[in-house]
Design a protein around this motif. Structure first.
Motif, PDB file in Angstrom:
ATOM      1  N   GLY A   1      31.929 -26.521 -49.818  1.00  0.00           N
ATOM      2  CA  GLY A   1      31.411 -26.651 -48.459  1.00  0.00           C
ATOM      3  C   GLY A   1      30.007 -26.110 -48.272  1.00  0.00           C
ATOM      4  O   GLY A   1      29.406 -26.292 -47.222  1.00  0.00           O
ATOM      5  N   THR A   2      29.453 -25.442 -49.304  1.00  0.00           N
ATOM      6  CA  THR A   2      28.101 -24.870 -49.157  1.00  0.00           C
ATOM      7  C   THR A   2      27.122 -25.668 -50.024  1.00  0.00           C
ATOM      8  O   THR A   2      27.516 -26.545 -50.792  1.00  0.00           O
ATOM      9  CB  THR A   2      28.075 -23.378 -49.547  1.00  0.00           C
ATOM     10  N   SER A   3      25.843 -25.311 -49.908  1.00  0.00           N
ATOM     11  CA  SER A   3      24.813 -26.158 -50.525  1.00  0.00           C
ATOM     12  C   SER A   3      24.646 -25.931 -52.027  1.00  0.00           C
ATOM     13  O   SER A   3      24.122 -26.800 -52.717  1.00  0.00           O
ATOM     14  CB  SER A   3      23.477 -25.887 -49.842  1.00  0.00           C
ATOM     15  N   ALA A   4      25.027 -24.739 -52.523  1.00  0.00           N
ATOM     16  CA  ALA A   4      24.751 -24.359 -53.923  1.00  0.00           C
ATOM     17  C   ALA A   4      23.257 -24.444 -54.244  1.00  0.00           C
ATOM     18  O   ALA A   4      22.858 -24.710 -55.374  1.00  0.00           O
ATOM     19  CB  ALA A   4      25.571 -25.201 -54.904  1.00  0.00           C
TER      20      ALA A   4
ATOM     21  N   ALA B   1      29.757 -30.469 -41.453  1.00  0.00           N
ATOM     22  CA  ALA B   1      30.935 -29.589 -41.347  1.00  0.00           C
ATOM     23  C   ALA B   1      30.644 -28.176 -41.852  1.00  0.00           C
ATOM     24  O   ALA B   1      31.544 -27.345 -41.947  1.00  0.00           O
ATOM     25  CB  ALA B   1      32.089 -30.193 -42.148  1.00  0.00           C
ATOM     26  N   TYR B   2      29.355 -27.891 -42.186  1.00  0.00           N
ATOM     27  CA  TYR B   2      29.007 -26.633 -42.863  1.00  0.00           C
ATOM     28  C   TYR B   2      29.470 -25.392 -42.099  1.00  0.00           C
ATOM     29  O   TYR B   2      30.013 -24.450 -42.696  1.00  0.00           O
ATOM     30  CB  TYR B   2      27.491 -26.588 -43.098  1.00  0.00           C
ATOM     31  N   ALA B   3      29.307 -25.389 -40.768  1.00  0.00           N
ATOM     32  CA  ALA B   3      29.593 -24.169 -40.001  1.00  0.00           C
ATOM     33  C   ALA B   3      31.034 -23.703 -40.219  1.00  0.00           C
ATOM     34  O   ALA B   3      31.290 -22.502 -40.349  1.00  0.00           O
ATOM     35  CB  ALA B   3      29.315 -24.402 -38.521  1.00  0.00           C
TER      36      ALA B   3
END
Ligand SMILES: Cc1cc2nc3c(=O)[nH]c(=O)nc-3n(C[C@H](O)[C@H](O)[C@H](O)COP(=O)(O)OP(=O)(O)OC[C@H]3O[C@@H](n4cnc5c(N)ncnc54)[C@H](O)[C@@H]3O)c2cc1C
Length: 468
Positions: free
Chosen positions: A238-241, A226-228
């Motif tokens: 929602g992001t990788s950190a 769902a990242y986009a």
């Protein structure tokens, strides 16, 4: 000098005959996918060295100092306590260690930064001048594609992202390096690590290679699909950190890109593109080292304000008391976590430059001091992108509206309430415009320090004057 045990074979070379090599760790604090380690281990026993350089340690904020110390503790544990730490100027320390060890070579991951390139050239020259002329061997860089290698059709560096990305995808990158069997040199004196600074209330995640790989696996499994869509929502994880792990080289982008290879979909494509931005900004800085602190396009730099009012406004911005909730939430997240969501970095940067008319360098310096992922290439080029002096084609008229940005990307106001306790009693998206509440701005929360619509006009007028 430590003696290798006779008859042991290291990387196909008889360790009895091989002289040891030094692996000087810098922005590559890991043991997997490490080409410089592969090169060092192929030559003989390896001494793992870290040099605590006062020129880097001094200006770092406490967050990055703490991260570095803890990350090195993890690396040392992975090395069975063999990491040798020395303090001082690498130009003196590295040749001294090489001489103590009668080393065959000093191996590094090439540094692409402005200071790192100068330092490495000086260390290389000092090693070459030392008795035995010790070779300084660079393997790989902290990037998927080495900065400075991609060129456009006329042989010049790329000025904008999209054609860089096309070339980057076309050229590709090496597969992750296998972890070599390594014989580590034992019993060399280490001066030890300084204590990690006390960070007060700042909350940091777990540093180190294992934590980085765990974080990557969890992100890939749970968030990547769902990242986009989710990457622009600061209210949700929602992001990788992964930015801080990438900064310290606890994981290499090659490993991430290889892990994306068999993942279809927009999420993987978008994530690959973000890693490309990281490579792009390093490439820009490689080609234009002056752009660390000077505008890439000086003709696009508008005059900024100075004086007492400018300083007061800067302080309100830095402390998160501008009266604009998404800006204040972002600046307080920076102080509390040493990290800010990308969308919010753009909003607060735009606010400093275009609403407060302050120089991007002032904001970039504050970010570098407090960010745990603070990186001169991504940070300062990111600031230039927002200020309109960087690589973006037509950016001067883009002035982020902090209210519409807040409503769009934090639609329920959860992000603001997390970092701005004065507004916790305000439900839903009304939190983005506390001045419209029936009772007015809640007690304790500041009034807006500027009128956004008026300052937007002022910013556009300054750009218009500049463009003649
Ligand atoms: C004003 C400003 C300052 C910034 N300063 C830094 C900085 O000091 N260090 C830093 O690593 N990033 C910086 N960025 C880029 C970006 O905000 C962060 O990389 C991102 O927020 C990190 O979170 P993440 O790892 O969850 O990102 P994800 O969305 O998971 O992205 C994956 C990785 O891609 C890279 N990436 C993503 N966006 C960008 C970008 N715009 N530019 C370069 N690389 C990117 C990062 O390495 C990141 O870890 C800055 C952006 C702006 C607008």
């Amino acid at each position: 000098m430590p003696r290798p045990s006779p008859g042991r074979t290291v990387g196909g070379v008889s360790a009895a005959a091989a002289r040891p090599g030094v692996l000087w760790f810098r922005r590559d604090l890991r043991l997997h996918d490490h080409p410089a380690l592969v090169a060092a281990a192929a030559g003989g026993p390896v001494l793992p060295l870290f040099v605590l350089d006062p020129l880097l340690w001094g200006p770092s904020g406490d967050v990055r100092r703490a991260w570095l110390v803890r990350s090195l503790e993890h690396l040392d544990a992975s090395l069975g306590g063999r990491l040798v730490v020395r303090h001082g100027d690498p130009v003196e320390v590295v040749p001294r260690v090489a001489a103590e060890l009668e080393a065959a070579a000093v191996h590094v991951t090439a540094d692409a930064g402005v200071y790192g390139r100068h330092r490495d050239a000086a260390v290389e020259a000092a090693l070459a001048a030392a008795p035995g002329a010790v070779p300084f061997v660079r393997s790989s860089t902290p990037y998927a594609v080495a900065p400075g290698t991609l060129k456009n059709g006329s042989g010049s560096p790329f000025q904008v992202f999209s054609p860089f990305q096309r070339a980057w995808l076309r050229e590709g990158w090496p597969a992750p390096a296998p972890r070599p069997r390594t014989r580590w040199v034992e019993s060399v004196a280490s001066e030890g690590l300084p204590p990690a600074p006390d960070l007060g209330g700042v909350e940091l995640p777990e540093p180190g290679e294992r934590a980085a790989l765990r974080r990557w696996e969890a992100f890939r499994e749970e968030l990547l699909p769902a990242y986009a869509g989710a990457r622009d929502r600061p209210d949700k994880p929602g992001t990788s950190a992964l930015s801080v792990h990438l900064k310290y080289g606890e994981v290499h982008p090659r490993t991430l890109l290889a892990g994306l290879a068999d993942v279809p979909g927009e999420g993987a494509e978008r994530f690959r593109s973000e890693l490309c931005w990281r490579d792009f900004y390093a490439d820009v800085l490689w080609n234009r080292p002056d752009s660390a602190w000077h505008p890439l396009k000086p003709e696009a730099e508008v005059p900024s304000d100075t004086g007492h009012l400018a300083d007061e406004r800067y302080a309100a911005w830095a402390e998160g008391r501008t009266g604009f909730p998404i800006v204040d939430a972002g600046m307080r997240q920076l102080l509390r976590e040493g990290w800010v969501h990308n969308r919010v970095r753009m909003v607060v940067a735009s606010f400093l430059v275009k609403d407060l008319h302050l120089p991007w360098q002032r904001g970039a310096r504050h970010f570098l001091h407090h960010l745990r992922d603070g990186d001169p290439a991504s940070n300062n080029q990111g600031w230039q992108w927002v200020a309109g002096t960087g690589t973006d084609a037509a950016p001067y008229f883009r002035v982020f509206n902090p209210v519409t940005q807040g409503k769009e990307h934090d639609p329920q106001g959860d992000y603001v309430r997390r970092y701005v306790p004065e507004l916790r009693g305000v439900a839903g998206k009304a939190v983005h415009e506390p001045w419209l509440l029936p009772g007015g701005v809640p007690e304790g929360y500041p009034e807006r320090i500027v009128d956004h619509a008026a300052e937007r006009q002022e910013a556009l007028a300054r750009y218009a004057r500049l463009r003649g």
